[in-house]
Design an enzyme around this catalytic site. Sequence first.
Site, PDB file in Angstrom:
ATOM      1  N   GLY A 179     -17.105  -1.897  14.499  1.00 47.03           N
ATOM      2  CA  GLY A 179     -17.775  -2.847  14.423  1.00 47.03           C
ATOM      3  C   GLY A 179     -17.605  -3.606  13.000  1.00 47.03           C
ATOM      4  O   GLY A 179     -17.650  -4.790  12.934  1.00 47.03           O
ATOM      5  N   CYS A 212      -5.541   3.327  -7.543  1.00 42.77           N
ATOM      6  CA  CYS A 212      -5.428   1.650  -7.075  1.00 42.77           C
ATOM      7  C   CYS A 212      -7.214   1.425  -6.923  1.00 42.77           C
ATOM      8  O   CYS A 212      -7.578   0.284  -7.116  1.00 42.77           O
ATOM      9  CB  CYS A 212      -4.831   1.360  -5.843  1.00 42.77           C
ATOM     10  SG  CYS A 212      -5.374   2.007  -4.296  1.00 42.77           S
ATOM     11  N   GLU A 220      18.843   6.170 -13.866  1.00 45.81           N
ATOM     12  CA  GLU A 220      19.025   4.821 -13.326  1.00 45.81           C
ATOM     13  C   GLU A 220      20.005   4.374 -12.207  1.00 45.81           C
ATOM     14  O   GLU A 220      19.988   3.661 -11.364  1.00 45.81           O
ATOM     15  CB  GLU A 220      19.300   3.789 -14.595  1.00 45.81           C
ATOM     16  CG  GLU A 220      18.001   3.946 -15.453  1.00 45.81           C
ATOM     17  CD  GLU A 220      18.297   3.429 -16.828  1.00 45.81           C
ATOM     18  OE1 GLU A 220      19.117   3.979 -17.660  1.00 45.81           O
ATOM     19  OE2 GLU A 220      17.816   2.428 -17.110  1.00 45.81           O
ATOM     20  N   ALA A 223       6.753   6.073 -15.137  1.00 44.86           N
ATOM     21  CA  ALA A 223       6.757   5.238 -16.206  1.00 44.86           C
ATOM     22  C   ALA A 223       8.121   3.786 -15.912  1.00 44.86           C
ATOM     23  O   ALA A 223       7.565   2.721 -15.779  1.00 44.86           O
ATOM     24  CB  ALA A 223       7.285   5.595 -17.345  1.00 44.86           C
TER      25      ALA A 223
HETATM   26  C1  FAD Z   1      -6.373  -0.460   2.580  1.00 45.70           C
HETATM   27  C2  FAD Z   1      -6.921  -1.369   3.823  1.00 45.70           C
HETATM   28  C3  FAD Z   1      -5.995  -1.370   4.891  1.00 45.70           C
HETATM   29  C4  FAD Z   1      -6.535  -2.198   5.784  1.00 45.70           C
HETATM   30  N1  FAD Z   1      -5.273  -2.389   6.863  1.00 45.70           N
HETATM   31  C5  FAD Z   1      -5.864  -3.015   8.137  1.00 45.70           C
HETATM   32  C6  FAD Z   1      -5.134  -3.242   9.025  1.00 45.70           C
HETATM   33  O1  FAD Z   1      -3.874  -3.217   8.943  1.00 45.70           O
HETATM   34  N2  FAD Z   1      -5.482  -4.222   9.980  1.00 45.70           N
HETATM   35  C7  FAD Z   1      -6.624  -4.466  10.114  1.00 45.70           C
HETATM   36  O2  FAD Z   1      -7.174  -5.046  11.131  1.00 45.70           O
HETATM   37  N3  FAD Z   1      -7.760  -4.065   9.147  1.00 45.70           N
HETATM   38  C8  FAD Z   1      -7.194  -3.477   8.065  1.00 45.70           C
HETATM   39  N4  FAD Z   1      -8.385  -3.100   7.114  1.00 45.70           N
HETATM   40  C9  FAD Z   1      -9.563  -3.457   7.301  1.00 45.70           C
HETATM   41  C10 FAD Z   1     -10.266  -2.396   7.924  1.00 45.70           C
HETATM   42  O3  FAD Z   1     -10.065  -2.201   9.205  1.00 45.70           O
HETATM   43  C11 FAD Z   1     -11.802  -3.035   7.755  1.00 45.70           C
HETATM   44  O4  FAD Z   1     -12.216  -3.422   6.355  1.00 45.70           O
HETATM   45  C12 FAD Z   1     -12.604  -2.150   8.540  1.00 45.70           C
HETATM   46  O5  FAD Z   1     -12.610  -1.907   9.973  1.00 45.70           O
HETATM   47  C13 FAD Z   1     -14.201  -2.714   8.193  1.00 45.70           C
HETATM   48  O6  FAD Z   1     -15.075  -1.517   8.720  1.00 45.70           O
HETATM   49  P1  FAD Z   1     -16.099  -0.664   7.698  1.00 45.70           P
HETATM   50  O7  FAD Z   1     -17.013  -0.026   8.505  1.00 45.70           O
HETATM   51  O8  FAD Z   1     -15.508  -0.156   6.526  1.00 45.70           O
HETATM   52  O9  FAD Z   1     -16.797  -2.120   7.008  1.00 45.70           O
HETATM   53  P2  FAD Z   1     -17.958  -1.921   5.814  1.00 45.70           P
HETATM   54  O10 FAD Z   1     -17.116  -2.412   4.741  1.00 45.70           O
HETATM   55  O11 FAD Z   1     -18.587  -0.626   5.758  1.00 45.70           O
HETATM   56  O12 FAD Z   1     -18.522  -3.074   6.331  1.00 45.70           O
HETATM   57  C14 FAD Z   1     -18.012  -4.431   6.237  1.00 45.70           C
HETATM   58  C15 FAD Z   1     -18.849  -5.641   6.914  1.00 45.70           C
HETATM   59  O13 FAD Z   1     -19.124  -5.441   8.070  1.00 45.70           O
HETATM   60  C16 FAD Z   1     -20.510  -5.829   8.580  1.00 45.70           C
HETATM   61  N5  FAD Z   1     -20.916  -4.589   9.496  1.00 45.70           N
HETATM   62  C17 FAD Z   1     -20.259  -3.452   9.834  1.00 45.70           C
HETATM   63  N6  FAD Z   1     -20.716  -2.831  10.748  1.00 45.70           N
HETATM   64  C18 FAD Z   1     -21.672  -3.669  11.609  1.00 45.70           C
HETATM   65  C19 FAD Z   1     -22.304  -3.619  12.527  1.00 45.70           C
HETATM   66  N7  FAD Z   1     -22.258  -2.662  13.359  1.00 45.70           N
HETATM   67  N8  FAD Z   1     -22.939  -4.886  12.845  1.00 45.70           N
HETATM   68  C20 FAD Z   1     -22.838  -5.983  12.123  1.00 45.70           C
HETATM   69  N9  FAD Z   1     -22.267  -5.819  11.001  1.00 45.70           N
HETATM   70  C21 FAD Z   1     -21.550  -4.867  10.678  1.00 45.70           C
HETATM   71  C22 FAD Z   1     -21.231  -5.274   7.246  1.00 45.70           C
HETATM   72  O14 FAD Z   1     -22.461  -5.776   7.064  1.00 45.70           O
HETATM   73  C23 FAD Z   1     -20.262  -5.784   6.094  1.00 45.70           C
HETATM   74  O15 FAD Z   1     -20.625  -6.955   5.890  1.00 45.70           O
HETATM   75  C24 FAD Z   1      -7.999  -2.576   6.136  1.00 45.70           C
HETATM   76  C25 FAD Z   1      -8.691  -2.259   4.799  1.00 45.70           C
HETATM   77  C26 FAD Z   1      -8.223  -1.565   3.737  1.00 45.70           C
HETATM   78  C27 FAD Z   1      -9.151  -1.120   2.770  1.00 45.70           C
HETATM   79  S1  FES Z   2      -6.367   4.763  -2.537  1.00 45.06           S
HETATM   80 FE1  FES Z   2      -7.783   5.352  -3.747  1.00 45.06          FE
HETATM   81  S2  FES Z   2      -7.004   5.335  -5.789  1.00 45.06           S
HETATM   82 FE2  FES Z   2      -5.741   4.153  -4.183  1.00 45.06          FE
END
Ligand code: FAD
Ligand code: FES
Length: 1297
Positions: A322, A13, A1229, A768
């Site tokens: 964060g 995905c 099926e 499939a």
């Molecule tokens: C498949 C999937 C399922 C998810 N399910 C949920 C869910 O069920 N519930 C939910 O609440 N969330 C969910 N999320 C969201 C996920 O929790 C957030 O995307 C995640 O917490 C963001 O953190 P990161 O470190 O990956 O952010 P990044 O992608 O690394 O950064 C995101 C943004 O935050 C900013 N940032 C990061 N850290 C800081 C900091 N310290 N200070 C200032 N700015 C900062 C960055 O500048 C950037 O713009 C999901 C995401 C995915 C991909």
């Molecule tokens: S979670 Fe990475 S390919 Fe689907």
Amino acid sequence: MTSVRLTGTKYGCGGGGCGACTVMVSHYRPATKTITHYSANACLLPLCQLHGAAVTTVEGVGSTRTRIHPVQERIAKAHGSQCGFCSPGMVMSVYTLLRNRPQPAMDDITHALQGNLCRCTGYRPIIDGCRTFCQEADCCQANGAGDCCLNGEETLEETQHPELFDKREFLPLDPTQELIFPPELILRAETAPPQTLTFRGERMMWVSPTSLEELVQLKARNPEAPLVIGNTNIGPDIKFKGILHPLIISPTRVLDLFEVTQTLMPFCRVWVGAGCSLTEVCSLLEKLLPQFPEEKTEVFRALSQQLGKVGSLQIRNVASLGGNIMIAYPNSDLNPVLAAGNCKVSVISNGGRREVPLNQDFFVSFGKTILKPEEIVVSVFIPFSRKGELVRAYRQAPRKESSFCTVTSGMRVFFSQGSSVVQDLSIYYGGMGPTTVSATQTCTAIVTRPWDDETLQRAYDVLLDELVLPPSAPGGKVEFRRSLTLSFLFKFNLEVLQKLREMNVITEELLETMQIQPLPREIQPGLQVFQHVPKDQRDQDPVGRPIMHRSAISQATGEAVYCDDIPRTDGELFLALVTSSRAHAKITGLDVSQALRLPGVVDVITAKDVPGQKVRKMFGYEEVLLAEAEVSCVGQMICAVVADTRAHAKRGAAAVKIGYEDLPEPLFTVEEASEKSSFFEPRRMIEKGNVAFGSVMMIVSTGEFRMGGQEHFYMETQSMLVVPVGEETEFNAYVSTQWPTGTQDAIAEALGIPSNRVTCHVKRIGGAFGGKVVKTATLACITAVAAWKTNCAVRCVLERGEDMLISGARHPVLGKYKVGFMNDGRIMAADMQYYTNAGNTVDESPLVVDKILLHIDNAYNIPNLRGRGAACRTNLPSNTAFRGFGVPQSIMVLENMLNDVAMVLGRPIREINMYQGPSVTHYGLEFSPENLWRCWDQCKEKSDYAARRRAADRFNQDNCWKKRGLAIVPIKYGIAFAESFLNQAAALVHVYKDGSVLVSHGGTEMGQGLHTKMQQVASRELGIPPSKIYISETSTNTVPNTCPSAASYGTDANGMAVRNACQTLYQRLEPIRQKNPKGSWESWVKAAFLDKISLSATGFYRGPDLYMDWDKMAGRPYAYFTFGACFCEVELDCLTGDYRAVRTDIVMDIGRSVNPSMDIGQIEGAFLQGLGLYTLEELKFSPSGLLYTRGPSQYKIPAVCDVPLRFNVYLLPDSHNPHAIYSSKGIGEPSLFLGSSVFFAIKDAVAAARSESGLVGPFPLDSPATPERACLACASPFTQKIPASTPGSFKPWALNI
Ligand SMILES: Cc1cc2nc3c(=O)[nH]c(=O)nc-3n(C[C@H](O)[C@H](O)[C@H](O)COP(=O)(O)OP(=O)(O)OC[C@H]3O[C@@H](n4cnc5c(N)ncnc54)[C@H](O)[C@@H]3O)c2cc1C
Ligand code: FES
Ligand code: FES
């Protein structure tokens, strides 16, 4: 991974939603001198972020060349790998768990697998394989839920049944044998002075500073550059929205962002580094919990409960606290709790540090906070709670786990000692607008008042007025979302009352405390009961035994080669498609100049480039390969960009400019299409008896039932590679298709060359389900045209979103019926009308309609029965074949009709209407329903239906807000193709001089285990062990003119062909054997060669001569019927619509199974796919015809959390079938429909809820019965408070197609 030829890690995905790409990341922490391991989604892991880390892929865990790992072995041998595309991800999730916890509990395993989707198995075998690592592996430990598996529930017969696998064979888990962390990385981490890292790519730069000061300066200079930690937000934005960040700042080496400080004096306080992953925060909170009195840790508990539900474990392992706050996502699970819990953030910029409360002022709009772009969140303050304070979190999501919520909430109340008067209250919601919102007015209405019913009733009214969503609000589900805000407050109320009682502030007995218990979730061991092979069967003969899928080990080790794993050839190009953004429009211009100027772009393929036929013809209709003049749906293919890399091709595709002139009135719904008589012909009718409703004895009622479509969601997206051989226009096409010949023919037609120049190869398909027949051939044509034009190998692998957009789905159906029945429940007449939404091209839609009409009787003898069916032509992407081919829709309408009749009469009516004795279908096919009845009776008996019904009634009396519901449904499913020519099959068997055997046949291996079964057939017929037999691939140059692997007929047809070829060879060897009866197989083969006896034979099976005469409305369209029955019990939370299937029992008549493990796998997998169809999976289209649900984040297929807690499957004993190989029956099926038992059990539970509000009799509940539909149908006092929007007064967010 592809460049280093590590292709075991799969790409399903690209957005963190499927787990196919799971790897283990390990870090050495010099400060603590410890090594940490965590699972992560490779698709979201930026390579630059992994500097200094060790990554273990499935290849590093074990391989057939060295040693397979116990995880790989157990998943494979427990039959947990069918198509195998999910298997490496599954292995890695469990492997990482075992690295951290070698003796896990069952809960750890289900947690570890939360984020791993499998579309084939139904998860049960994966769980059972992994369960063997648990200490309590032999027993369910009752899990607090009553029925322990060792509690004498199993009968003697059941405890003596053969097992699907023998766990005594398994290699022990020896943690000392695991790979060690690379010492050079430890050395580097210990000795190398920290220095700023900079990586430069084609368009981006990645900088990773080492100190907070440096980070602050960097951010001050580049305020727009994102800080990337987990990349779970930025990654998908870059990939799917095409957002370009020229500079990315990675603060993962800035230790200040990962610090945790805890002070007790003068105040108890905890500051958590903003960079900490959600998993780390959760463990921290859980570690703190026992260290403090409960009253101090209310916020911690609410937060840790919510943290455990964010995304999947893989996501939580990398996503930062964060990041979750800063992306300010309106559906964030954490922000409402952080805000309600009075948390705050400490931020820094070159202007200095400040603390900012996380309250309603913090979240300003969608994705925006009050912070300035240059400000960095360093840490998050989480306060201790006070005595008299209660904090809770709630969430409701489309799927129980690994799913963004629909609505989420954090609530906090404070009472002073000995009082029920509210001192302080905060309530925050997510999912109720563009930001996390505070229900401030509601809080004001409660504060300073006693917490009692009167206050609460007022609060509900204020809340309703305060949180209003417009009827066309993005995300839809407006009434449901509003009702959830009330339900959560009510749930909070129950917990507050309990708290007040504990504080001795109130003394009343609380009757409703049960309601706040979560739904049961512990998966218990189930039964898989099948029969022993006959006593006189040779030990060597594998037929009838639960042989493991022949590729399961290769699949679990990541060695199995799928289409996209084929190594790149010299000069290979990649193809990316450009699709229509309009539903119905003239194409006024196509400008590819900008695309052609981009780096790596080689060419753009348009309809003009097709040298042969530009259209594909089906049922007299033409489908263009690439649109030229007009488009008729969003997602229609217009042209394709070929470039040197995937990334370049995609960038090129994005740069193609298309001009449109919209055409009037696109049609989207079946209502719109039928109003305009927009149909694909032929429309069909079938009738038996005299369908009249005039009798005075008859009760007549009418009804309507709408059923949504279903995305195939095969884990491997559409994939193909077309390689020009280089001479005489010869091509090799490696395609993930169910129909190699269909693809070969289509390519030959598109290129204008004979079929003998095109060889189509299919080694295996990563799932499939009917979706890799028609559209795959079209895609292969376009890829072949590109290969022909460029004279280079061209690869096309669709992204998940493109695949979902382009490839079509199961047909949504609107069914209408009129039914006449007697007081005793007998149905005397039924008139049923089916409208399928076929989309913009004909595809196989008329055949789907045919099959719908041939199944409108299911298991019932309705003396006067009429069915009419039409395929509606609309401006949506064309729908296509999907497992069951219309039957799951057909029978669902019928069963709903029966359900309505039963509700009118107040008694079950299925049995009185079921076929009895020698029977004839409505199209004149004679059959015996004996085995249908045996399945039905055994299902009732095995499930203990009567006792469970009584228990559920008692449960429902005792519980106001939770209900249990039961259902049992039968299935009679016609096997084989009504189009007789499609039932033929051929095989080619070679015996080599060393005695090894190569079998080729016309069927494709897509996880159903066809090759394994064919190996079993050849083994029996040749009298040699399966290990001497190999199946390499399906190819059109070995077995020509094959039919699609479909209609549950693969084993029947190909099995007979393989048998035929093997029998020929066996007979040829007979004289040799006679001469040397004591000789070995190898000696006979050698002698035969020397004797000039041909050791290669073809086999052929012409199949039964089936037909259906639609003019006469009679025929013999099926070879035989597969029968079954399924019981299901669910527990439903009426306040949220959330449910759990607590028990499922399936009894299936599949004759004498060729391979019980494969067949049980098909039954369980299809059941879960049916559960998805009928209760979970929703395709949503925008008002302009764009599919919104284009990935696992928006489209939810069943996950581990949906497996019935007790899942038993029984193969009906003593059943024989003279019409198929070795007396077996087709099973791919039929059991999909059995998933509807979950739907009807939900409906039963809803009926119990409605009866408490005095609502009795039939009520509408469309499919899928999502939490939204189930909750609204319960008609609780909360849902009834929500005013319904007037249809027509607004533009809904999504179409009801
Ligand atoms: C498949 C999937 C399922 C998810 N399910 C949920 C869910 O069920 N519930 C939910 O609440 N969330 C969910 N999320 C969201 C996920 O929790 C957030 O995307 C995640 O917490 C963001 O953190 P990161 O470190 O990956 O952010 P990044 O992608 O690394 O950064 C995101 C943004 O935050 C900013 N940032 C990061 N850290 C800081 C900091 N310290 N200070 C200032 N700015 C900062 C960055 O500048 C950037 O713009 C999901 C995401 C995915 C991909
Ligand atoms: S979670 Fe990475 S390919 Fe689907
Ligand atoms: S085996 Fe899991 S997706 Fe096919």
